[in-house]
Design an enzyme around this catalytic site. Structure first.
Site, PDB file in Angstrom:
ATOM      1  N   HIS A  19      -0.165   6.343   6.293  1.00 47.42           N
ATOM      2  CA  HIS A  19       0.348   6.150   4.938  1.00 47.42           C
ATOM      3  C   HIS A  19       0.721   7.488   4.304  1.00 47.42           C
ATOM      4  O   HIS A  19       0.216   8.534   4.720  1.00 47.42           O
ATOM      5  CB  HIS A  19      -0.698   5.459   4.057  1.00 47.42           C
ATOM      6  CG  HIS A  19      -0.759   3.982   4.236  1.00 47.42           C
ATOM      7  ND1 HIS A  19      -1.241   3.395   5.383  1.00 47.42           N
ATOM      8  CD2 HIS A  19      -0.403   2.959   3.408  1.00 47.42           C
ATOM      9  CE1 HIS A  19      -1.187   2.068   5.247  1.00 47.42           C
ATOM     10  NE2 HIS A  19      -0.669   1.783   4.069  1.00 47.42           N
TER      11      HIS A  19
ATOM     12  N   SER B 258       0.800  -1.217   0.000  1.00 42.59           N
ATOM     13  CA  SER B 258       0.000   0.000   0.000  1.00 42.59           C
ATOM     14  C   SER B 258       0.838   1.276   0.000  1.00 42.59           C
ATOM     15  O   SER B 258       0.364   2.321  -0.458  1.00 42.59           O
ATOM     16  CB  SER B 258      -0.947   0.007   1.203  1.00 42.59           C
ATOM     17  OG  SER B 258      -0.228  -0.152   2.416  1.00 42.59           O
TER      18      SER B 258
END
Length: 306
Positions: A283, A58
């Protein structure tokens, strides 16, 4: 072309006139005036004749960053592989990165995404690999440490939990992941013996000085340096494994230092557990992906063997 465009961005290793314009589609680029189209060195094979395959999890795919082009893998067309491919104008670009991927997904399907390594063949010239975070257990570590923080906000309950046996279980897991990365790199070389292979490290998630920012990032105060060191240990393992397997390492920690998830929304390139910009929790946001693209392009510019 410079990919990180905000005023707080770190200076590149060599000054360049690089600009990425957010395009309506396809990561269209606007070349800075007077900058030749091939601003970056060709990385060994010539940009327009280069076939590029991106592998990863990811942190590579860019969940929730506009525009999402693959719902199964939470893949953005403004993730760092897309930015690299667009600037270098590669002739073929295949992005196999997929949120949740471990090294196992290099050889097995992940939903509608086929085995990632199936995209690598004898015609592939460039491969970037960013994998290992899910093998170590980024998601479960964050959840565990957040849950344990309430026991002692000023202490290190997470570190105590992972070292209660007398052995640091996270450090051990990092060591156990090294052979998995080695297997991936050896398979890449077997499928494409002439390809240039770049192992991409993970960006700076937590303050490098060891400070914390509870409750924005809900860890106990003394667990911040422990978790910071765990990530550094993972990156060191990736660097050494790359060197031992004829691959190049791309440092993304250094270029993103000071833009971790504890910083203000204007300054951070990694979103906290409650993101303010389009990105998955813990993230990179669009600026973070751009910073990693810059690091990859810098590595490509240096040439092999540096």
């Amino acid at each position: 072309m410079r990919l990180v465009t905000d005023s707080a961005a770190p200076a590149p290793k060599r000054r360049r006139a690089r600009t990425v314009a957010a395009a309506v589609s396809g990561c269209a680029l606007v070349l800075a005036a007077g900058t030749p189209a091939a601003a970056h060195a060709n990385g060994g094979h010539g940009d327009r004749n280069t076939e590029y395959v991106a592998l990863g999890d990811s942190y590579t795919s860019g969940p929730l960053i506009p525009t999402q082009v693959d719902a199964n893998c939470a893949r953005s067309d403004h993730n760092y592989p897309s930015l690299v491919a667009a600037e270098r104008r590669t002739s073929v670009f295949v992005d196999m990165s997929c949120a949740g991927a471990t090294t196992e997904e290099m050889w097995k399907p992940q939903g509608t995404n086929g085995p990632q390594l199936d995209a690598v063949d004898e015609d592939t010239d460039l491969v970037t690999v960013q994998i290992g975070g899910n093998d170590v257990g980024f998601g479960s570590i964050i959840a565990t440490c957040a849950q344990l923080a309430a026991k002692d906000l000023t202490g290190n309950p997470c570190q105590q939990y992972y070292t209660s046996s007398g052995v640091d279980q996270l450090a051990l897991t990092v060591l156990k992941t090294a052979p998995k990365i080695t297997k991936v790199l050896r398979d890449v070389h077997e499928r494409s013996p002439h390809a240039r292979v770049l192992v991409v490290g993970y960006p700076d998630l937590l303050p490098d000085d060891g400070s914390g920012c509870y409750p924005s990032v809900p860890f106990a105060a003394k667990d911040f340096p422990y978790l910071r060191d765990t990530e550094k240990r993972l990156n060191l393992m990736l660097r050494l494994t790359a060197a031992l397997n004829h691959a190049e390492y791309v440092d993304t920690y250094g270029p993103t230092r000071g833009h971790d998830m504890c910083k203000s929304p204007a300054d951070r390139w990694i979103e906290p557990l409650q993101p303010a910009s389009p990105a998955a929790p813990a993230h990179p946001n669009a600026k973070g992906e751009a910073a990693m693209a810059e690091a990859v392009l810098d590595r490509l510019d240096t040439g092999r063997g540096h």
